[in-house]
Design a protein around this motif. Sequence first.
Motif, PDB file in Angstrom:
ATOM      1  N   THR A 139       0.867  -1.185   0.000  1.00  0.00           N
ATOM      2  CA  THR A 139       0.000   0.000   0.000  1.00  0.00           C
ATOM      3  C   THR A 139       0.899   1.230   0.000  1.00  0.00           C
ATOM      4  OG1 THR A 139       0.035   0.191   2.400  1.00  0.00           O
ATOM      5  CG2 THR A 139      -1.686  -1.226   1.430  1.00  0.00           C
ATOM      6  N   LEU A 140       0.305   2.377  -0.285  1.00  0.00           N
ATOM      7  CA  LEU A 140       1.077   3.620  -0.267  1.00  0.00           C
ATOM      8  C   LEU A 140       1.698   3.845   1.116  1.00  0.00           C
ATOM      9  CD1 LEU A 140       1.979   6.242  -1.611  1.00  0.00           C
ATOM     10  CD2 LEU A 140      -0.233   7.253  -1.012  1.00  0.00           C
ATOM     11  N   GLU A 141       0.942   3.569   2.160  1.00  0.00           N
ATOM     12  CA  GLU A 141       1.453   3.773   3.526  1.00  0.00           C
ATOM     13  C   GLU A 141       2.640   2.853   3.805  1.00  0.00           C
ATOM     14  OE1 GLU A 141      -1.679   3.640   2.672  1.00  0.00           O
ATOM     15  OE2 GLU A 141      -2.410   5.614   3.332  1.00  0.00           O
ATOM     16  N   GLU A 142       2.521   1.606   3.329  1.00  0.00           N
ATOM     17  CA  GLU A 142       3.638   0.667   3.555  1.00  0.00           C
ATOM     18  C   GLU A 142       4.886   1.117   2.795  1.00  0.00           C
ATOM     19  OE1 GLU A 142       1.099  -3.467   4.341  1.00  0.00           O
ATOM     20  OE2 GLU A 142       1.580  -2.847   2.287  1.00  0.00           O
ATOM     21  N   LYS A 143       4.657   1.603   1.594  1.00  0.00           N
ATOM     22  CA  LYS A 143       5.812   2.096   0.820  1.00  0.00           C
ATOM     23  C   LYS A 143       6.495   3.234   1.579  1.00  0.00           C
ATOM     24  CE  LYS A 143       3.953   1.203  -3.822  1.00  0.00           C
ATOM     25  NZ  LYS A 143       3.457   1.855  -5.038  1.00  0.00           N
ATOM     26  N   ALA A 144       5.680   4.164   2.056  1.00  0.00           N
ATOM     27  CA  ALA A 144       6.256   5.316   2.778  1.00  0.00           C
ATOM     28  C   ALA A 144       7.035   4.832   3.996  1.00  0.00           C
ATOM     29  CB  ALA A 144       5.151   6.281   3.190  1.00  0.00           C
ATOM     30  N   SER A 145       6.476   3.842   4.703  1.00  0.00           N
ATOM     31  CA  SER A 145       7.140   3.375   5.925  1.00  0.00           C
ATOM     32  C   SER A 145       8.500   2.761   5.612  1.00  0.00           C
ATOM     33  CB  SER A 145       6.254   2.370   6.663  1.00  0.00           C
ATOM     34  OG  SER A 145       6.335   1.103   6.022  1.00  0.00           O
ATOM     35  N   LEU A 146       8.613   2.140   4.433  1.00  0.00           N
ATOM     36  CA  LEU A 146       9.885   1.481   4.097  1.00  0.00           C
ATOM     37  C   LEU A 146      11.011   2.487   3.824  1.00  0.00           C
ATOM     38  CD1 LEU A 146       8.591  -1.470   1.928  1.00  0.00           C
ATOM     39  CD2 LEU A 146      10.095  -1.685   3.924  1.00  0.00           C
ATOM     40  N   CYS A 147      10.650   3.724   3.521  1.00  0.00           N
ATOM     41  CA  CYS A 147      11.686   4.729   3.233  1.00  0.00           C
ATOM     42  C   CYS A 147      12.242   5.364   4.500  1.00  0.00           C
ATOM     43  CB  CYS A 147      11.127   5.813   2.323  1.00  0.00           C
ATOM     44  SG  CYS A 147      10.705   5.168   0.721  1.00  0.00           S
ATOM     45  N   LEU A 148      11.777   4.860   5.644  1.00  0.00           N
ATOM     46  CA  LEU A 148      12.279   5.309   6.943  1.00  0.00           C
ATOM     47  C   LEU A 148      12.660   4.059   7.720  1.00  0.00           C
ATOM     48  CD1 LEU A 148      10.243   7.649   6.166  1.00  0.00           C
ATOM     49  CD2 LEU A 148       9.486   7.563   8.520  1.00  0.00           C
ATOM     50  N   SER A 208       7.827  12.041   8.608  1.00  0.00           N
ATOM     51  CA  SER A 208       8.325  11.824   7.251  1.00  0.00           C
ATOM     52  C   SER A 208       7.414  10.882   6.467  1.00  0.00           C
ATOM     53  CB  SER A 208       9.738  11.248   7.294  1.00  0.00           C
ATOM     54  OG  SER A 208      10.618  12.198   7.822  1.00  0.00           O
ATOM     55  N   ASP A 209       6.934   9.813   7.115  1.00  0.00           N
ATOM     56  CA  ASP A 209       6.077   8.856   6.397  1.00  0.00           C
ATOM     57  C   ASP A 209       4.769   9.531   5.968  1.00  0.00           C
ATOM     58  OD1 ASP A 209       5.699   9.035   9.110  1.00  0.00           O
ATOM     59  OD2 ASP A 209       5.391   6.901   9.467  1.00  0.00           O
ATOM     60  N   ARG A 210       4.215  10.348   6.879  1.00  0.00           N
ATOM     61  CA  ARG A 210       2.969  11.038   6.535  1.00  0.00           C
ATOM     62  C   ARG A 210       3.214  12.033   5.395  1.00  0.00           C
ATOM     63  NH1 ARG A 210       0.830  13.438  11.530  1.00  0.00           N
ATOM     64  NH2 ARG A 210       0.867  11.290  12.227  1.00  0.00           N
ATOM     65  N   ALA A 211       4.352  12.714   5.460  1.00  0.00           N
ATOM     66  CA  ALA A 211       4.665  13.697   4.410  1.00  0.00           C
ATOM     67  C   ALA A 211       4.741  13.017   3.046  1.00  0.00           C
ATOM     68  CB  ALA A 211       5.987  14.396   4.732  1.00  0.00           C
ATOM     69  N   ILE A 212       5.305  11.817   3.014  1.00  0.00           N
ATOM     70  CA  ILE A 212       5.435  11.097   1.735  1.00  0.00           C
ATOM     71  C   ILE A 212       4.043  10.738   1.192  1.00  0.00           C
ATOM     72  CG2 ILE A 212       6.271   8.969   0.631  1.00  0.00           C
ATOM     73  CD1 ILE A 212       8.626   9.021   2.657  1.00  0.00           C
ATOM     74  N   VAL A 213       3.215  10.192   2.083  1.00  0.00           N
ATOM     75  CA  VAL A 213       1.869   9.789   1.650  1.00  0.00           C
ATOM     76  C   VAL A 213       1.110  11.004   1.111  1.00  0.00           C
ATOM     77  CG1 VAL A 213      -0.368   8.926   2.479  1.00  0.00           C
ATOM     78  CG2 VAL A 213       1.761   7.812   3.213  1.00  0.00           C
ATOM     79  N   THR A 214       1.168  12.110   1.850  1.00  0.00           N
ATOM     80  CA  THR A 214       0.453  13.316   1.425  1.00  0.00           C
ATOM     81  C   THR A 214       0.993  13.830   0.094  1.00  0.00           C
ATOM     82  OG1 THR A 214       0.240  13.844   3.749  1.00  0.00           O
ATOM     83  CG2 THR A 214      -0.275  15.610   2.217  1.00  0.00           C
ATOM     84  N   ALA A 215       2.311  13.831  -0.027  1.00  0.00           N
ATOM     85  CA  ALA A 215       2.903  14.371  -1.262  1.00  0.00           C
ATOM     86  C   ALA A 215       2.473  13.550  -2.480  1.00  0.00           C
ATOM     87  CB  ALA A 215       4.426  14.405  -1.138  1.00  0.00           C
TER      88      ALA A 215
END
Length: 751
Positions: A12-21, A255-262
């Motif tokens: 999911t988008l959230e999981e992707k964002a989490s992996l970048c941190l 950071s994870d939230r910022a990625i999802v929002t962006a």
Amino acid sequence: MRSPTDLLAELTLEEKASLCLGSSVWQTAPVPRLGVPAVMVADGPHGMRRQPDADHAGISGSLPATCFPTASALGSSWNPDLVRRVGAAIGAEARAQGVAVVLGPGINIKRSPLCGRNFEYFSEDPLLSGVLGAAHVSGIQSQGVGASVKHFAVNNQETDRLRVSADVDERTMREIYLPAFERVVTEAGPWTVMCAYNRINGVHASQHHWLLTDVLRGEWGFDGLVVSDWGAVHDRIAALRAGLDLEMPPRLGVSDRAIVTAVRDGELDEAVLDRAVLRVLNLVARAADPVAATFDADSHHRLARAAAAECAVLLKNDHTMLPLQPAAGQTIAVIGELARTPRFQGAGSSQVNPTRVEVALDEIRAAASPGVEVAFAAGYDLSNTARDDGLAAEAAELARRADTVVVFLGLPAADESEGLDRTHVDLPAGQTGLLAQLAQANPNIVVVLVNGSVVRLDGWQQHSRAILECWLSGQAAGGAVADLLFGIANPSGRLAETIPLRLEDTPSYLNFPGEAGHVRYGEGVFVGYRGYDAVGRDVSYPFGHGLSYTTFAYSDLHTAVTGDASITVSCTVRNTGHRAGHEVVQLYVGDPQAQVARPVRELKGFAKVYLESGASRTLTFHLSRRDLSYWARSGWVLEGGTFELAIGASSRDLRLTAGVEVAGPLPARPLDGMATLQEWLADPDGSAAVRAAIGVDADGRPQGILGDDELLTVIGNFPISSLAVFPGTGITNAVVDDLVRRFGAGHAVHG
Ligand code: BGC
């Protein structure tokens, strides 16, 4: 674990964002739903600093590990095989501790001796740093764990380290600050690269697209992961766009939230995110399912001792003071608290909790032959830099009755740490004062130096007959010193950085550590020996220097140029002394006729060879076009001409030299309106055309500016189009237009 590409499709988008941190200070983020584990990273680089708890941000308390010589010491070994073996041992310990990536080696250039982390870096020279860095990485990765070469890039000071902008021109970056990274990336394929804290020409390294993507991936072909230095990310979206894949430690919930929002707002292309996620998954896949391992602490300790012995540099050895050969009944005075209280590593993130520590005094006692007395006096107090008259008097008394005096001098631990730069390069006054007093009592003095970055020797070295620079050489440094003092080991370290006479002499002196958020790399490519040599400045000991208990002779220099301007250089080196030993044969190249300012000579090859007494070996080096080139505008330029090749035992002990003609075009620029009149005249065709356009008088004398030497001197360096505004020069707009139409970009001048 399943293939990263398959997994990407299901995230999911959230999981992707989490992996970048990361998920903690030392771990990547897991995705349990898809069986993606978290993997652990840990410092590095001269031994493991694996914290027992993944959320432990403190420095101490890590699992016991072998503390190998620090990079300042390993750099002085000039031995990539040794560094590879050390790297492999560190890799094995990482695996045994469940660590997937070792955060190191640090390969930043020692721009100033003041940098507080110089003990973590190899050299002031990019070739030496790159070769040893690549060896370290290959060693670590030979054990199935990754390395993280750091700090990318132009990270050469601790002052204001998270904000300062290193303001540096591209040529200097290409020739000095980037080549070591380029070599490590292209030759050793590190799993990860760690970005630096600082800004480069105003842009944070963590957000530097040119650095992290155009150069690192585009030019060098890096296919691994870029991780932030700890806390280096300021704008997670800008960093992702620039090519920074993993943020450590994670700014969780931000950071994870910022990625999802962006991504949702269309500000960040999801393909950019996917690219980073894939790199994280690739890293996890490489590291997943490690083979369980243990390590043999005894054999690693032995390696640490052998390594420490190879790193020490014998700076001087008057009256053949060393090796010590005391007869029964003689007394060796060992003086200096550092002989009893070892200092063997620097402070900060590289601090290892050693498996054991050798004490030099004990080791000297153990190595001395029966009947030899080894007596000790502290001489100074490590917690106090001022002179202690009582301790000094006691030490002088001991020195007076001894046959030989071995004095341990060095920097207090507080002087060298990550997070701070030094403000001077002096040993504590209490120590140098003590040495002067000891020299009055007994001239037979050997100084053993313990320091991570260079110290000034001028002003006190005359009180010693021999100096053994031992650096911060890890947990087995004590035994290595004993081995070297008694000749069980033969010194073979060479300086990986110049020891200047004074701090004020250092090329970066006027531009370190900068001010108001900027540090100007004003010395350009003239870093270290390149700077001292350019102005012919005396130094205490030059780059590459180091003595041995044996001697070496050089002969038979042969050079051959092959078709594509590469050069083969060979020479023979012979051990002319009575002991076996290592020589470090160094190849320097200079381009004295270059049209840009170039260093007098630059290290372009080296080899460490072991020779039995009387034995000789012929060595061959290969120089490429790139080795002869400098960086100009947007590429490497090989200027044809005579290159000076020198083979030496140091940068200032050149034993064999040869001039070599290399064919190649001179740099050229078009004969256009911006070419100066002098440039037009320097070109035979251009000159003929200008002369024809201006004309001659009835007697054949040149007209206009060509007949007026004074005017030619003053404005002959104007672009030819600018001369058209001056009446009487004979250069009019019509003449310029005609000349440019006929020549222009199709015709170039050299110079
Ligand atoms: C250092 C890195 C280190 C990291 C993790 C940072 O402060 O600059 O070299 O690997 O911390 O400890």
